[in-house]
Design a protein around this motif. Sequence first.
Motif: not given
Length: 145
Positions: A133-135, A109-111, A114-116
């Motif tokens: 949901i944008n991915h 997911q876009i949000q 950064d985590f990945y």
Amino acid sequence: MSTKVKVQEVGWDENSPTLIAIRTEVFVKEQNVPEDLEIDGMDSDSYHFLASLPDGKHVGTARLLKSGQIGRMAVLEPYRNAGIGQQLLECAIAKARSMEFEEIFLHAQIQAVDFYLRNGFEVFGPEFDDAGINHRAMRYIGVSN
């Protein structure tokens, strides 16, 4: 902040009610993903990871498909931003390495991009919609390490 959890690989047959409950809370209730998309028929043939607190409360889950795709990463809202997602991801990556996958990938997911990125993934391909949901497609660049 880091929360002490135990993350372990678990079987679908004996743990599906717990895994489904966490995923339903996060994806269906919070994010409005249709339940028929969330429960997609691929669980019985996948590897599952469950995060539990010392008191036994289950707070997160992840799944690894036999294609090398990590998904269904979900941590209950009160326990987010405490390192649990990272521990789940590390377990899924370790399992994929032990299975000698040539590639590990996911649809973030876009949000969560950064985590990945912070955990060794890179973006490839265009942004796309999945369940409203944008991915972004991402692949792990350290699989052979």
